[in-house]
Motif scaffolding. Structure first.
Motif, PDB file in Angstrom:
ATOM      1  N   ASP A  64     -26.429  26.755  40.509  1.00  0.00           N
ATOM      2  CA  ASP A  64     -27.258  25.638  40.049  1.00  0.00           C
ATOM      3  C   ASP A  64     -26.445  24.365  39.782  1.00  0.00           C
ATOM      4  O   ASP A  64     -27.009  23.303  39.547  1.00  0.00           O
ATOM      5  CB  ASP A  64     -28.108  26.013  38.832  1.00  0.00           C
ATOM      6  N   GLU A  65     -25.118  24.474  39.861  1.00  0.00           N
ATOM      7  CA  GLU A  65     -24.274  23.282  39.743  1.00  0.00           C
ATOM      8  C   GLU A  65     -24.129  22.562  41.079  1.00  0.00           C
ATOM      9  O   GLU A  65     -23.787  21.378  41.106  1.00  0.00           O
ATOM     10  CB  GLU A  65     -22.874  23.655  39.235  1.00  0.00           C
ATOM     11  N   VAL A  66     -24.370  23.266  42.172  1.00  0.00           N
ATOM     12  CA  VAL A  66     -24.147  22.672  43.496  1.00  0.00           C
ATOM     13  C   VAL A  66     -25.396  22.641  44.374  1.00  0.00           C
ATOM     14  O   VAL A  66     -25.396  21.999  45.417  1.00  0.00           O
ATOM     15  CB  VAL A  66     -23.013  23.411  44.256  1.00  0.00           C
ATOM     16  N   ILE A  67     -26.465  23.310  43.962  1.00  0.00           N
ATOM     17  CA  ILE A  67     -27.693  23.329  44.759  1.00  0.00           C
ATOM     18  C   ILE A  67     -28.716  22.427  44.099  1.00  0.00           C
ATOM     19  O   ILE A  67     -29.176  22.695  42.981  1.00  0.00           O
ATOM     20  CB  ILE A  67     -28.243  24.762  44.893  1.00  0.00           C
ATOM     21  N   GLU A  68     -29.064  21.383  44.787  1.00  0.00           N
ATOM     22  CA  GLU A  68     -30.026  20.422  44.251  1.00  0.00           C
ATOM     23  C   GLU A  68     -31.379  21.090  44.054  1.00  0.00           C
ATOM     24  O   GLU A  68     -31.884  21.787  44.937  1.00  0.00           O
ATOM     25  CB  GLU A  68     -30.167  19.232  45.205  1.00  0.00           C
ATOM     26  N   GLY A  69     -31.954  20.898  42.874  1.00  0.00           N
ATOM     27  CA  GLY A  69     -33.283  21.431  42.594  1.00  0.00           C
ATOM     28  C   GLY A  69     -33.303  22.882  42.149  1.00  0.00           C
ATOM     29  O   GLY A  69     -34.373  23.462  41.983  1.00  0.00           O
ATOM     30  N   LEU A  70     -32.129  23.490  41.937  1.00  0.00           N
ATOM     31  CA  LEU A  70     -32.078  24.857  41.426  1.00  0.00           C
ATOM     32  C   LEU A  70     -31.722  24.793  39.945  1.00  0.00           C
ATOM     33  O   LEU A  70     -30.742  24.162  39.563  1.00  0.00           O
ATOM     34  CB  LEU A  70     -31.026  25.681  42.184  1.00  0.00           C
ATOM     35  N   PHE A  71     -32.524  25.427  39.115  1.00  0.00           N
ATOM     36  CA  PHE A  71     -32.337  25.324  37.666  1.00  0.00           C
ATOM     37  C   PHE A  71     -32.141  26.696  37.020  1.00  0.00           C
ATOM     38  O   PHE A  71     -32.804  27.663  37.374  1.00  0.00           O
ATOM     39  CB  PHE A  71     -33.552  24.638  37.026  1.00  0.00           C
ATOM     40  N   ASN A  72     -31.219  26.758  36.083  1.00  0.00           N
ATOM     41  CA  ASN A  72     -31.038  27.919  35.218  1.00  0.00           C
ATOM     42  C   ASN A  72     -30.812  29.234  35.969  1.00  0.00           C
ATOM     43  O   ASN A  72     -31.334  30.265  35.574  1.00  0.00           O
ATOM     44  CB  ASN A  72     -32.242  28.064  34.273  1.00  0.00           C
ATOM     45  N   PHE A  73     -30.023  29.192  37.023  1.00  0.00           N
ATOM     46  CA  PHE A  73     -29.640  30.423  37.712  1.00  0.00           C
ATOM     47  C   PHE A  73     -28.307  30.855  37.135  1.00  0.00           C
ATOM     48  O   PHE A  73     -27.308  30.147  37.254  1.00  0.00           O
ATOM     49  CB  PHE A  73     -29.525  30.190  39.223  1.00  0.00           C
ATOM     50  N   ASP A  74     -28.267  32.028  36.479  1.00  0.00           N
ATOM     51  CA  ASP A  74     -27.054  32.424  35.763  1.00  0.00           C
ATOM     52  C   ASP A  74     -26.109  33.281  36.604  1.00  0.00           C
ATOM     53  O   ASP A  74     -25.113  33.781  36.096  1.00  0.00           O
ATOM     54  CB  ASP A  74     -27.400  33.138  34.459  1.00  0.00           C
ATOM     55  N   PHE A 114     -35.178  28.780  52.286  1.00  0.00           N
ATOM     56  CA  PHE A 114     -34.379  28.462  51.108  1.00  0.00           C
ATOM     57  C   PHE A 114     -35.223  27.818  50.005  1.00  0.00           C
ATOM     58  O   PHE A 114     -35.030  28.093  48.814  1.00  0.00           O
ATOM     59  CB  PHE A 114     -33.227  27.544  51.499  1.00  0.00           C
ATOM     60  N   GLU A 115     -36.171  26.978  50.380  1.00  0.00           N
ATOM     61  CA  GLU A 115     -37.021  26.332  49.375  1.00  0.00           C
ATOM     62  C   GLU A 115     -37.855  27.363  48.631  1.00  0.00           C
ATOM     63  O   GLU A 115     -38.089  27.231  47.429  1.00  0.00           O
ATOM     64  CB  GLU A 115     -37.921  25.277  50.028  1.00  0.00           C
ATOM     65  N   LYS A 116     -38.294  28.400  49.324  1.00  0.00           N
ATOM     66  CA  LYS A 116     -39.072  29.457  48.668  1.00  0.00           C
ATOM     67  C   LYS A 116     -38.211  30.221  47.675  1.00  0.00           C
ATOM     68  O   LYS A 116     -38.664  30.576  46.573  1.00  0.00           O
ATOM     69  CB  LYS A 116     -39.635  30.415  49.727  1.00  0.00           C
ATOM     70  N   VAL A 117     -36.948  30.485  48.025  1.00  0.00           N
ATOM     71  CA  VAL A 117     -36.037  31.160  47.097  1.00  0.00           C
ATOM     72  C   VAL A 117     -35.848  30.313  45.844  1.00  0.00           C
ATOM     73  O   VAL A 117     -35.899  30.830  44.717  1.00  0.00           O
ATOM     74  CB  VAL A 117     -34.683  31.458  47.774  1.00  0.00           C
ATOM     75  N   LYS A 118     -35.631  29.016  46.021  1.00  0.00           N
ATOM     76  CA  LYS A 118     -35.482  28.136  44.855  1.00  0.00           C
ATOM     77  C   LYS A 118     -36.744  28.170  43.987  1.00  0.00           C
ATOM     78  O   LYS A 118     -36.660  28.230  42.756  1.00  0.00           O
ATOM     79  CB  LYS A 118     -35.188  26.702  45.299  1.00  0.00           C
ATOM     80  N   GLU A 119     -37.895  28.135  44.623  1.00  0.00           N
ATOM     81  CA  GLU A 119     -39.169  28.163  43.888  1.00  0.00           C
ATOM     82  C   GLU A 119     -39.294  29.458  43.079  1.00  0.00           C
ATOM     83  O   GLU A 119     -39.698  29.433  41.911  1.00  0.00           O
ATOM     84  CB  GLU A 119     -40.321  28.055  44.891  1.00  0.00           C
ATOM     85  N   LEU A 120     -38.949  30.588  43.677  1.00  0.00           N
ATOM     86  CA  LEU A 120     -39.037  31.866  42.972  1.00  0.00           C
ATOM     87  C   LEU A 120     -38.056  31.930  41.804  1.00  0.00           C
ATOM     88  O   LEU A 120     -38.389  32.450  40.729  1.00  0.00           O
ATOM     89  CB  LEU A 120     -38.770  33.016  43.946  1.00  0.00           C
ATOM     90  N   ILE A 121     -36.855  31.396  41.986  1.00  0.00           N
ATOM     91  CA  ILE A 121     -35.872  31.382  40.897  1.00  0.00           C
ATOM     92  C   ILE A 121     -36.346  30.453  39.779  1.00  0.00           C
ATOM     93  O   ILE A 121     -36.340  30.821  38.591  1.00  0.00           O
ATOM     94  CB  ILE A 121     -34.489  30.949  41.416  1.00  0.00           C
ATOM     95  N   ASN A 122     -36.769  29.259  40.139  1.00  0.00           N
ATOM     96  CA  ASN A 122     -37.169  28.279  39.125  1.00  0.00           C
ATOM     97  C   ASN A 122     -38.405  28.712  38.334  1.00  0.00           C
ATOM     98  O   ASN A 122     -38.572  28.334  37.183  1.00  0.00           O
ATOM     99  CB  ASN A 122     -37.413  26.916  39.771  1.00  0.00           C
TER     100      ASN A 122
END
Length: 197
Positions: A64-74, A114-122
């Motif tokens: 989440d530090e390098v992927i734009e629009g990805l939040f709170n992935f630990d 990839f956008e779907k993965v980000k959506e599921l994580i967020n």
């Protein structure tokens, strides 16, 4: 004194051929920053070559530090291998929830939307237990991996999908090698630097 008819530096490998979904376990004598004491999940293997991702080389960077629009992935960002190290890749257990994914094992998939993965994580529907991110990948040209296996650089094996997705990067190599028994258990205890004894 009785002479032993063994050589602890050579093991008789079981004949397991490389294929998609299997893992490569680096033998303890394999050196280099990418592959020393590494475990690689093969996501593709065929007449055109092989592709895989190193499972146990974590970075100090979080996705989440390098992927734009990805939040709170630990979860951590792993070094997938030396090829195209400026590209991002991922494996996951989200299956058909991620369109375009390629099935690698009964429950692990490679890539997809990839956008779907980000959506599921967020949204909280996925986390580090479901998704692993890699910078770069490991790749072999046709026949290259078979040559390296014949040269005793790799042991071909299998791992449970849960181990692949959730194991500790600092212990997976040693535990996987030791689980093969016999000489491999001895190998798992060799020091990383052979000059230490």
């Amino acid at each position: 004194m009785k002479k032993l008819d063994i050589n602890i530096f050579q093991a008789k490998h079981k004949t397991i051929h490389p294929e998609k979904g299997r893992v490569l376990i680096a033998e303890p004598f394999l050196q280099g920053p990418y592959f020393a004491r590494s475990i690689i999940l093969l996501t593709e293997h065929g007449s055109e070559g092989s592709v895989g991702f190193v499972l146990n080389k974590a970075t100090d960077v979080y996705p989440d530090e390098v992927i734009e629009g990805l939040f709170n992935f630990d979860g951590e960002l792993y070094i997938g291998g030396p090829v195209s190290s400026n590209t991002l890749h991922f494996i996951h257990t989200l299956g058909t929830m991620v369109p375009g994914s390629i099935k690698v094992t009964p429950s692990i998939y490679w890539g997809g939307d990839f956008e779907k993965v980000k959506e599921l994580i967020n949204s909280g529907a996925a986390d580090r237990r479901n998704v692993r991110f890699f910078a770069g990948y490991a790749g072999w040209s046709p026949g290259q991996l078979e040559t390296e296996i014949a040269d005793n650089s790799w042991i071909v094996s299998t791992l449970d999908d849960k181990v692949i997705m959730n194991s500790e990067s600092t212990t997976i190599w040693k535990e996987s090698l030791a689980s093969l028994g016999d000489i491999y258990k001895t190998w798992s205890n060799f020091p990383a630097n052979p000059t230490y004894n």
